[in-house]
Design a protein around this motif. Structure first.
Motif, short mmCIF file in Angstrom:
data_model
loop_
_atom_site.label_atom_id
_atom_site.label_comp_id
_atom_site.label_asym_id
_atom_site.label_seq_id
_atom_site.Cartn_x
_atom_site.Cartn_y
_atom_site.Cartn_z
N ALA A 143 0.82 -1.21 0.00
CA ALA A 143 0.00 0.00 0.00
C ALA A 143 0.86 1.26 0.00
N GLU A 144 1.96 1.25 0.73
CA GLU A 144 2.80 2.45 0.80
C GLU A 144 3.51 2.75 -0.52
N ASP A 145 3.49 1.78 -1.45
CA ASP A 145 4.11 2.00 -2.76
C ASP A 145 3.20 2.78 -3.70
N LEU A 146 1.92 2.88 -3.37
CA LEU A 146 0.95 3.51 -4.27
C LEU A 146 0.95 5.02 -4.10
N PRO A 147 0.83 5.76 -5.19
CA PRO A 147 0.84 7.23 -5.12
C PRO A 147 -0.51 7.80 -4.70
N GLU A 148 -0.49 9.06 -4.31
CA GLU A 148 -1.71 9.75 -3.89
C GLU A 148 -2.71 9.87 -5.03
N GLU A 149 -2.23 9.88 -6.27
CA GLU A 149 -3.11 10.06 -7.42
C GLU A 149 -4.19 8.98 -7.51
N LEU A 150 -3.93 7.83 -6.90
CA LEU A 150 -4.90 6.74 -6.99
C LEU A 150 -6.13 6.97 -6.12
N LYS A 151 -6.13 8.06 -5.36
CA LYS A 151 -7.29 8.39 -4.54
C LYS A 151 -8.32 9.19 -5.32
N THR A 152 -8.09 9.37 -6.61
CA THR A 152 -9.05 10.05 -7.47
C THR A 152 -9.50 9.12 -8.58
N LEU A 153 -10.63 9.44 -9.18
CA LEU A 153 -11.22 8.58 -10.20
C LEU A 153 -11.13 9.24 -11.56
N ASP A 154 -10.67 8.49 -12.55
CA ASP A 154 -10.60 9.02 -13.91
C ASP A 154 -12.00 9.38 -14.39
N PRO A 155 -12.17 10.53 -15.04
CA PRO A 155 -13.50 10.98 -15.48
C PRO A 155 -14.22 10.00 -16.40
N MET A 156 -13.50 9.11 -17.09
CA MET A 156 -14.19 8.21 -18.02
C MET A 156 -15.13 7.26 -17.29
N TYR A 157 -14.90 7.05 -15.98
CA TYR A 157 -15.77 6.15 -15.23
C TYR A 157 -17.04 6.83 -14.73
N LYS A 158 -17.18 8.13 -14.99
CA LYS A 158 -18.36 8.84 -14.50
C LYS A 158 -19.64 8.47 -15.25
N VAL A 159 -19.51 7.71 -16.32
CA VAL A 159 -20.72 7.22 -17.01
C VAL A 159 -21.34 6.06 -16.23
N LEU A 160 -20.58 5.49 -15.30
CA LEU A 160 -21.10 4.38 -14.49
C LEU A 160 -22.02 4.91 -13.40
N PRO A 161 -22.95 4.08 -12.91
CA PRO A 161 -23.76 4.47 -11.75
C PRO A 161 -22.84 4.78 -10.56
N ALA A 162 -23.34 5.57 -9.62
CA ALA A 162 -22.53 6.02 -8.50
C ALA A 162 -21.91 4.87 -7.71
N ILE A 163 -22.65 3.80 -7.50
CA ILE A 163 -22.13 2.68 -6.71
C ILE A 163 -20.95 2.02 -7.42
N GLU A 164 -21.02 1.91 -8.75
CA GLU A 164 -19.91 1.31 -9.50
C GLU A 164 -18.70 2.25 -9.52
#
Length: 338
Positions: free
Chosen positions: A196-217
């Motif tokens: 987990a400590e190897d992962l960058p902070e950027e992974l705490k955000t979601l790429d906009p392309m996934y915003k077409v999915l329902p909120a739960i997904e």
């Protein structure tokens, strides 16, 4: 070989770009499907919906999850049974045995479907990295595959970026190693190496392309992309892929799928730029189109459909993907042409 699929997938595990802020899930979401215990003591998550034959099974692209296909799965479940799943190390699926060869992925999927009572022959859908994975499934278990849809699939000889404007053709990184036989038993060496400590902070955000999915997904995707095991799995999956691509480059593949119904979905435009690689954009586009055309030749009962979308057709063109699946399912049912 280098982790060459990252540019192809538009999912840079450690350098997500153009991202929007999204609330971090506080706990693991409930699985959307069922957890299947495999022989080696690890579980695989499979989500099936709908009724009818043949059953459709989706093999995701690199870094993608079962719920990323919810827009397609909801459409396909209206006319037949359809299963999505998470490869070992992804989302709710436990890390699996190594090495993560195509054959290893195929064995685990086949075993999981069998334990769930899902019977073939199946119509397989392979997106990007999932394309060559299902091609190997068909070569290994030919009597269990009734049809196939390749969704902007990776193919031998495809040139992909590996960072710093450099590119590599899939298959050129092979060393001729013997591909190990698949197995279900886990060992101490199979534990994920990424922490987990190897992962960058950027992974705490979601790429906009996934915003077409329902909120739960959307929430599920953000949770899943924060799991270190995913990136260990990706590294393992690409480590051996070059050996398969090299074999296919060395041997003519036309007709390898016989006469099963096959539809190849290809982007109208690869979106290459001279500024982004060491190879002219026009050459990369020509090679991409030639490679997609060769995929059509895998079966003598096939056709290509050009889709005006980006690489992630399951998100950008779910109606087109679902319609291609319907065409193949119909062809299987009437034992006819696509």
């Amino acid at each position: 070989m280098p982790n060459a699929f990252k540019s192809l997938e538009h999912i840079c595990a450690f350098t997500l770009c153009a991202c929007s802020v999204f609330a971090t899930p506080t706990s693991e979401p409930k699985p959307s499907g069922r957890l299947v215990e495999l022989g080696g003591g690890h579980q695989l998550h499979v989500n099936c919906a709908g009724k009818g034959n043949p059953t459709v099974v989706v093999e995701n692209g690199l870094g993608d999850f079962s719920f990323d296909w919810t827009l397609v799965q909801s459409r396909v479940s209206d006319f037949t049974r359809v299963c999505t799943y998470d490869r070992a190390g992804y989302a709710w699926s436990d890390p699996g045995p190594k090495p993560r060869t195509f054959s290893q992925l195929n064995l685990e999927l086949r075993d999981a479907l069998g334990k769930l009572g899902e019977h073939g022959p199946f119509v397989l859908v392979g997106h990007s990295y999932g394309g060559p994975v299902i091609r190997n499934f068909a070569a290994t278990y030919p009597h269990e595959v009734a049809g196939m849809i390749l969704v902007d699939a990776a193919h031998e000889g495809l040139r992909v970026g590996i960072g710093g404007k450099r590119t590599i053709r899939l298959g050129d990184g092979a060393t001729g190693r013997t591909i190990p036989a698949p197995h279900e038993e886990m060992s101490a060496e199979d534990k994920p190496m990424v922490k987990a400590e190897d992962l960058p902070e950027e992974l705490k955000t979601l790429d906009p392309m996934y915003k077409v999915l329902p909120a739960i997904e959307q929430s599920m995707h953000l949770w899943a992309q924060l799991l270190p095991a995913v990136y260990d799995a990706e590294n393992g999956e690409t480590e051996w892929s070059g050996e398969y691509f090299a074999k296919w480059l060395a041997t003519p593949q036309a007709g390898a799928l016989g006469t099963i119904p096959l539809i190849v979905l290809s982007r109208a435009d690869g979106g290459y730029s001279d500024a982004d690689s060491d190879i002219p954009a026009a050459q990369m586009e020509r090679e991409r189109k030639e490679g997609q055309a060769k995929l059509v030749l895998l079966s003598r009962n096939s056709k290509q459909v050009i889709i005006h979308s980006g690489h992630n057709m399951n998100l950008e063109a779910p109606d087109d993907v679902a319609e291609a699946i319907r065409e193949v399912v119909d062809a299987v049912r009437r034992r006819g042409k696509v």
